[in-house]
Design an enzyme around this catalytic site. Structure first.
Site, short mmCIF file in Angstrom:
data_model
loop_
_atom_site.label_atom_id
_atom_site.label_comp_id
_atom_site.label_asym_id
_atom_site.label_seq_id
_atom_site.Cartn_x
_atom_site.Cartn_y
_atom_site.Cartn_z
N ALA A 90 -1.26 6.01 -4.29
CA ALA A 90 -1.76 4.85 -5.04
C ALA A 90 -1.92 3.61 -4.17
O ALA A 90 -2.37 2.58 -4.64
CB ALA A 90 -0.83 4.54 -6.21
N GLY B 35 6.24 -2.17 -5.87
CA GLY B 35 5.12 -1.28 -6.14
C GLY B 35 5.46 0.16 -5.79
O GLY B 35 6.52 0.44 -5.21
N GLY C 259 -1.99 -2.08 -9.87
CA GLY C 259 -1.91 -2.54 -8.49
C GLY C 259 -0.64 -1.98 -7.90
O GLY C 259 0.32 -1.74 -8.63
N THR C 260 -0.62 -1.75 -6.58
CA THR C 260 0.53 -1.01 -6.07
C THR C 260 1.43 -1.72 -5.08
O THR C 260 2.40 -2.32 -5.50
CB THR C 260 0.10 0.37 -5.55
OG1 THR C 260 -1.19 0.21 -4.97
CG2 THR C 260 0.03 1.34 -6.67
N THR C 261 1.15 -1.69 -3.77
CA THR C 261 2.20 -2.13 -2.86
C THR C 261 2.02 -3.58 -2.38
O THR C 261 0.94 -3.96 -1.94
CB THR C 261 2.27 -1.20 -1.63
OG1 THR C 261 2.40 0.13 -2.10
CG2 THR C 261 3.45 -1.55 -0.75
#
EC number: 3.4.25.1
Lengths: 303, 275
Positions: B226, B186, B51-53
């Protein structure tokens, strides 16, 4: 060599049962009863040491007797429910499972240990409708009774039981149910005039079947006084909670008004939080329904 | 591995007086259920979705947490509508970046941890207490983090005593840091942070904070592969939760759709969002 005293098993069990019953009879009673929108718990208990507690989403616990003994079982029950819900799913936690675990525990203590637990307890689960409410009463020796509608346990309960038997019926409003429970608790076992029980002498909680997820709420403050007052128009627990604080306490204080500058900000606040119109934009059902709580793992790829 | 429920009777560990921490209890009874309770072979590495931001923004009377919906596995998109922001309890939300599977498991445990404390103690945990509990759970995951399976959450809670929102960030070793005004974690966070630096104003209201958070996610998606951008075609919006004195709640799709469409429209012919 001295001969050990012989005591027959019957006598031993009878002595233990008498001992436990005497201990329980010293305490004050608790009434648990179903009403149209859930299950209510009422105890005469002005102290902060609680007799009624949330166990899980739709399950609550009430007990009478020796505090440290039922507190120990209460904590064990919360651990049982949370562990089960965590390792399986929240829907796999049931009152029946918990009642069985309690029954085994109480039964083992009663038969194997010198001193039985001096407690009686109720495990109740609120269902989709009144038909599916479950109320289990457990006694000191581990016996379980599946009760319909109402339970009274504790000290001298004969008259209270009679009163509930003659007056309880399905579909009581919360106000009617609480008034009936308080009337039963106020009876004098010696047959004298009933006592006057003030709201502040009571510990009251409900499992409200209309709530999503955690259904347990304590009821106190002005709301309790209003519910017990037959002249008051309040017969039901409000769906919106009062000022910020512990989510499980309903006091009947005015709920927090939505902020003026909320996300869309266009809809004016009409000042009455009980009407759907004042709910936040995009939320016609009011705040409770907006608390969509994604359970982790619902929509996510396996790691 | 033993089933603690096998005997029928509540096992001794259940009735032993102890702390009000669920994690400690599980550690005693069924340690294999804890996220950090497993070990990986040395040198092993796996490619798991990430998972990113996540961005957090304080505003007058509350705090919000927002996350994009993309999960990536290497250069592939593993999931387009993943939830990375969760309600921890009535007054706290947590967002996750890092290895998705572990992070989600950790959040689930954290939710139970807070609820368990609340039921046993009969009182709410302080916001500081909640932040610290999360730190100790991250710390327990250090072994996995060192093998590449790191979880980096962002925590936002409402302080009932102060009447204001609070943000806490974490590192993989369990360090817990109070952040002011706004923060992001992230892979897209550097861009989101830059964006928030320029947009954030003291005392801004909730609506402005929501818009700023969406803009920050837009900027993160713009430069970080991403992080998922606004998906107007599929109608997938970022997850956005606000916490104020009325508690934690998620904004509905209709509100988010409006904000995202405004932000996207505002960037037409002005992709950098210059003001």
């Amino acid at each position: 060599m001295s001969m050990p005293f012989y005591v027959s098993p019957e006598q031993l069990m009878k002595d233990k049962a008498d001992y436990a019953r005497k201990g329980i009879a010293r305490g004050r009673s608790v009434v648990v009863l179903g009403y149209d929108k859930g299950i209510a718990f009422v105890a005469e208990n002005p102290q902060s040491l609680r007799k009624i507690s949330e166990i899980y989403d739709r399950i609550a616990f009430a007990a009478v007797g020796m505090y440290y003994e039922f507190e120990n079982l209460r904590v064990a029950g919360i651990r049982y429910a949370d562990l089960r819900g965590y390792s399986y799913d929240r829907s796999d936690v049931s009152a029946r499972g918990l009642a069985n675990a309690y029954a085994q525990t109480l039964g083992t203590v009663f038969t194997q240990e010198p001193k039985p637990y001096e407690i009686e307890l109720v495990v109740a689960e609120v269902g989709e409708d009144e038909e599916h409410d479950q109320i289990y009463r457990l006694t000191y020796d581990g016996s379980v009774a599946d009760q319909h509608g109402y339970v009274v346990m504790g000290g001298t309960i004969g008259q209270a039981e009679e009163l509930l038997q003659s007056r309880w019926r399905p579909g009581l409003s919360l106000g009617e149910g609480l008034s009936l429970a308080v009337e039963a608790l106020a009876l004098d076992p010696a047959g004298g005039p009933s006592r006057e029980l003030e709201p502040r002498q009571l510990e009251v909680a409900v499992l409200d079947r209309q709530r999503p997820r955690r259904t347990f709420r304590r009821i106190g403050g002005q709301l309790l006084a209003d519910l017990l007052d037959s002249a008051s128009p309040v017969h039901d627990a409000p769906q919106t909670d009062g000022p910020p604080g512990h989510h499980d306490l309903l006091t009947g204080d005015r709920p927090v008004a939505p902020h003026a500058g909320s996300a869309a900000g266009a809809e004016p606040d009409d000042g009455d939080p009980s009407t759907p119109g004042s709910a936040r934009p995009g939320n016609p059902q009011g705040r409770e329904d907006e608390l969509r709580r994604p359970e982790p793992g619902d929509d996510t790829p396996a790691g | 591995m033993t089933d603690p429920f096998a005997s029928g009777r509540l096992p001794g560990a259940f009735t032993t007086p102890g702390s009000s921490s669920f994690t400690e209890f599980v550690g005693r009874v069924s340690p294999q259920l804890l996220p950090g309770g497993r070990s990986l072979p040395v040198g092993a590495s796996i490619d798991a979705p990430h998972g990113t931001t996540i961005v957090a923004v304080e505003y007058a009377g509350g705090v919000l947490l927002a996350g994009d919906r993309r999960a990536t596995m290497g250069n592939l998109i593993a999931n387009r509508d993943m939830e990375k922001v969760f309600a921890a309890d009535e007054y706290a939300v947590v967002g996750i970046a890092g290895t998705a599977g572990l992070a989600v498991e950790l959040v689930k445990l954290y939710q139970v941890e807070l609820e368990h404390y609340e039921k046993i103690e009969g009182t709410l945990m302080s916001v500081e207490g909640k932040a610290n509990r999360l730190a100790s759970m991250i710390r327990a995951n250090l072994g996995m983090a060192m093998q590449g399976l790191a979880v980096v959450p962002l925590f936002a809670g409402y302080d009932l005593d102060e009447g204001a929102g609070r943000i806490y960030s974490y590192d993989v070793t369990g360090g817990c840091y109070r952040e002011h005004d706004h923060h992001s974690v992230g892979s897209g966070s550097i861009f989101a942070r830059g964006s928030l630096k320029k947009l954030w104003r003291p005392g801004q209201d909730e609506a402005t904070a929501v818009r700023n958070a969406v803009e920050a996610l837009y900027d993160a998606a713009d430069d970080d592969s991403a992080t998922g951008g606004p998906d107007l075609g599929r109608r997938i919006w970022p997850t956005l939760a606000v916490v104020d004195e009325a508690g934690a709640r998620f904004l509905g799709d209709d509100v988010l759709a409006q904000v995202v469409e405004q932000v996207v429209a505002g960037r037409q012919g002005n992709p950098g969002g210059a003001r």
